[in-house]
Design a protein around this motif. Structure first.
Motif, mmCIF file in Angstrom:
data_model
loop_
_atom_site.group_PDB
_atom_site.id
_atom_site.type_symbol
_atom_site.label_atom_id
_atom_site.label_comp_id
_atom_site.label_asym_id
_atom_site.label_seq_id
_atom_site.Cartn_x
_atom_site.Cartn_y
_atom_site.Cartn_z
ATOM 1 N N VAL A 1 0.893 -1.174 -0.065
ATOM 2 C CA VAL A 1 -0.055 -0.061 -0.024
ATOM 3 C C VAL A 1 0.685 1.164 0.062
ATOM 4 C CG1 VAL A 1 -1.847 -1.080 0.978
ATOM 5 C CG2 VAL A 1 -0.557 -0.191 2.670
ATOM 6 N N THR A 2 2.150 1.351 0.053
ATOM 7 C CA THR A 2 3.071 2.334 0.218
ATOM 8 C C THR A 2 3.508 2.476 -1.104
ATOM 9 O OG1 THR A 2 4.985 1.276 0.814
ATOM 10 C CG2 THR A 2 3.743 1.852 2.618
ATOM 11 N N ASN A 3 3.199 1.718 -2.072
ATOM 12 C CA ASN A 3 3.891 1.849 -3.437
ATOM 13 C C ASN A 3 2.569 2.426 -4.412
ATOM 14 O OD1 ASN A 3 4.311 0.943 -6.117
ATOM 15 N ND2 ASN A 3 6.111 0.023 -5.220
ATOM 16 N N ALA A 4 3.004 3.605 -4.853
ATOM 17 C CA ALA A 4 1.855 4.216 -5.746
ATOM 18 C C ALA A 4 1.407 3.364 -6.772
ATOM 19 C CB ALA A 4 2.232 5.590 -6.341
ATOM 20 N N ALA B 1 -5.523 -1.254 5.809
ATOM 21 C CA ALA B 1 -4.095 -2.071 6.024
ATOM 22 C C ALA B 1 -3.369 -0.903 7.111
ATOM 23 C CB ALA B 1 -3.305 -2.202 4.859
ATOM 24 N N GLY B 2 -2.963 -1.363 7.954
ATOM 25 C CA GLY B 2 -2.004 -0.751 9.082
ATOM 26 C C GLY B 2 -1.223 -1.737 9.824
ATOM 27 N N VAL B 3 -0.281 -0.998 10.603
ATOM 28 C CA VAL B 3 0.661 -1.855 11.440
ATOM 29 C C VAL B 3 0.837 -1.152 12.836
ATOM 30 C CG1 VAL B 3 1.986 -2.700 9.547
ATOM 31 C CG2 VAL B 3 2.568 -0.456 10.620
ATOM 32 N N VAL B 4 1.261 -1.802 13.720
ATOM 33 C CA VAL B 4 1.386 -1.266 15.167
ATOM 34 C C VAL B 4 2.933 -1.024 15.225
ATOM 35 C CG1 VAL B 4 -0.573 -2.257 16.199
ATOM 36 C CG2 VAL B 4 1.506 -3.698 16.180
ATOM 37 N N ILE C 1 3.062 2.891 6.051
ATOM 38 C CA ILE C 1 2.010 2.018 6.078
ATOM 39 C C ILE C 1 0.695 2.758 6.356
ATOM 40 C CG2 ILE C 1 1.002 -0.196 6.795
ATOM 41 C CD1 ILE C 1 3.862 -1.227 6.688
ATOM 42 N N ASN C 2 0.763 3.243 7.665
ATOM 43 C CA ASN C 2 -0.260 3.921 8.269
ATOM 44 C C ASN C 2 -1.042 5.032 7.615
ATOM 45 O OD1 ASN C 2 -0.143 1.611 9.952
ATOM 46 N ND2 ASN C 2 -0.028 2.728 11.906
ATOM 47 N N THR C 3 -0.091 6.045 7.237
ATOM 48 C CA THR C 3 -0.615 7.379 6.537
ATOM 49 C C THR C 3 -0.563 7.349 5.289
ATOM 50 O OG1 THR C 3 0.486 8.353 8.989
ATOM 51 C CG2 THR C 3 -0.098 9.999 7.224
ATOM 52 N N LYS C 4 0.685 6.960 4.584
ATOM 53 C CA LYS C 4 0.967 7.151 2.936
ATOM 54 C C LYS C 4 0.246 6.177 2.445
ATOM 55 C CE LYS C 4 4.546 7.017 -0.372
ATOM 56 N NZ LYS C 4 6.131 6.835 -0.640
ATOM 57 N N ASN D 1 -12.019 5.017 6.526
ATOM 58 C CA ASN D 1 -10.782 4.677 6.814
ATOM 59 C C ASN D 1 -10.447 4.071 8.294
ATOM 60 O OD1 ASN D 1 -9.440 6.133 4.414
ATOM 61 N ND2 ASN D 1 -9.478 8.047 5.332
ATOM 62 N N THR D 2 -9.678 3.210 8.482
ATOM 63 C CA THR D 2 -9.351 2.630 9.790
ATOM 64 C C THR D 2 -8.355 3.664 10.456
ATOM 65 O OG1 THR D 2 -9.882 0.351 9.116
ATOM 66 C CG2 THR D 2 -8.616 0.918 11.198
ATOM 67 N N ALA D 3 -8.911 4.456 11.396
ATOM 68 C CA ALA D 3 -7.988 5.080 12.188
ATOM 69 C C ALA D 3 -7.768 4.175 13.588
ATOM 70 C CB ALA D 3 -8.506 6.537 12.403
ATOM 71 N N SER D 4 -8.017 4.914 14.787
ATOM 72 C CA SER D 4 -7.776 4.152 15.878
ATOM 73 C C SER D 4 -8.051 5.023 17.003
ATOM 74 C CB SER D 4 -6.401 3.670 16.097
ATOM 75 O OG SER D 4 -5.800 3.233 17.551
ATOM 76 N N THR D 5 -8.487 4.585 18.095
ATOM 77 C CA THR D 5 -8.646 5.580 19.431
ATOM 78 C C THR D 5 -7.307 6.307 19.611
ATOM 79 O OG1 THR D 5 -8.055 3.755 20.721
ATOM 80 C CG2 THR D 5 -10.170 4.238 20.852
ATOM 81 N N ALA D 6 -6.102 5.863 19.093
ATOM 82 C CA ALA D 6 -4.854 6.564 19.236
ATOM 83 C C ALA D 6 -4.744 7.558 18.011
ATOM 84 C CB ALA D 6 -3.777 5.676 18.826
ATOM 85 N N GLY D 7 -5.949 7.843 17.260
ATOM 86 C CA GLY D 7 -6.117 8.990 16.612
ATOM 87 C C GLY D 7 -6.824 10.010 17.202
ATOM 88 N N ILE D 8 -7.267 9.874 18.578
ATOM 89 C CA ILE D 8 -7.995 10.814 19.038
ATOM 90 C C ILE D 8 -7.287 11.331 20.293
ATOM 91 C CG2 ILE D 8 -10.225 11.287 20.432
ATOM 92 C CD1 ILE D 8 -11.527 8.885 18.803
ATOM 93 N N ARG D 9 -6.670 10.557 21.075
ATOM 94 C CA ARG D 9 -5.741 10.683 21.874
ATOM 95 C C ARG D 9 -4.574 9.568 21.841
ATOM 96 N NH1 ARG D 9 -5.975 6.000 23.715
ATOM 97 N NH2 ARG D 9 -7.246 5.178 25.270
#
Length: 252
Positions: free
Chosen positions: A63-66, A90-93, A113-116, A139-147
């Motif tokens: 997903v990071t490759n245009a 798609a995302g990673v921790v 991965i998570n942003t680009k 989009n899949t964000a996270s509670t970590a996208g709020i605090r």
């Protein structure tokens, strides 16, 4: 005459939330484009959704490759003719560590991965949706996208950025028949979160504050997929630019 089926792309569809989402949208009568970097688990998802009666294809992508992103978007259009829903998942921790101990390579990996990855997916899908005059990106964000979460500053930053991209695109495309929303899960019981627990055991590093699961448990992936099902339907037609928190009270 039968209604034309809607089509959904799901990234990170091999496991966890992505697989649960694929199974749910198969039940909801979507055609599916299964996208993942891990071919083996993605093909398992593909078989499962076909068993549930969905027409589906698998497209391998980083997903990071245009050019990979352009490819899965084009394959979706070539195969099914439209993209009605895009679950940009798609995302990673991040490896837990104090801010000054975060390696630059780890920063690059997580942000890439998570942003680009989310940005590129939106960029190429929005072009198609604008041409169609309709569509919904989730989009899949996270509670970590709020605090923020302790010892996960870069992960938190990457998910705050997903929320920012969601709101920015929602604002720009609201008059073009396109909706953009984000889901913010708390802890979800997936192979990804299992790896976090294992990492804490292996490294012995435990953040000073570990999230309190108010319901006393992580969510199951299908509890997130149920919310996606609502967002992917016309029942959510007046929602755009919002973050839907599904966290069992974690952020209270």
């Amino acid at each position: 005459m039968s209604m034309k089926k809607k089509t959904a792309i799901i990234t990170g569809a091999g496991g966890g939330i992505g697989r649960a989402a694929a199974l749910q949208l198969a039940k909801d009568d979507f055609n599916l484009v299964i996208v993942d970097f891990n071919e083996q688990i993605a093909l398992e998802t593909l078989e499962l959704v076909k068993e549930n009666g969905a027409e589906a294809i698998f497209v391998k992508a980083n997903v990071t490759n245009a050019s990979d992103v352009e490819n899965y978007v084009q394959k979706a259009v070539d195969t099914f003719g439209s993209i009605d829903v895009f679950f940009n998942n798609a995302g990673v921790v991040q490896k837990f560590s104090m801010f000054t101990d975060i390696e630059e390579a780890e920063y690059d990996r997580v942000m890439n991965i998570n942003t680009k990855g989310v940005f590129l997916g939106m960029k190429y899908v929005l072009k198609v949706m604008e041409e169609q005059g309709h569509g919904h990106i989730i989009n899949t964000a996270s509670t970590a996208g709020i605090r923020s979460e302790h010892s996960a500053a870069v992960y938190s930053a990457s998910k705050h950025a997903v929320v920012g991209l969601t709101k920015g695109a929602a604002l720009e495309y609201v008059s073009k028949g396109i909706r953009v929303n984000a889901i913010c899960p708390g802890g979800v019981r997936t192979p990804l979160t299992d790896s976090v627990t294992k990492e804490m055991q292996t490294t012995g590093y435990v953040p000073a504050e570990v999230g309190v699961m108010r319901m006393g448990r992580f969510s199951e992936p299908d509890e997130i997929a149920n919310v996606l099902s609502f967002l992917a339907s016309d029942a959510s037609s007046y929602m755009t630019g919002t973050t839907v928190v599904v966290d069992g009270g974690l952020t209270l």
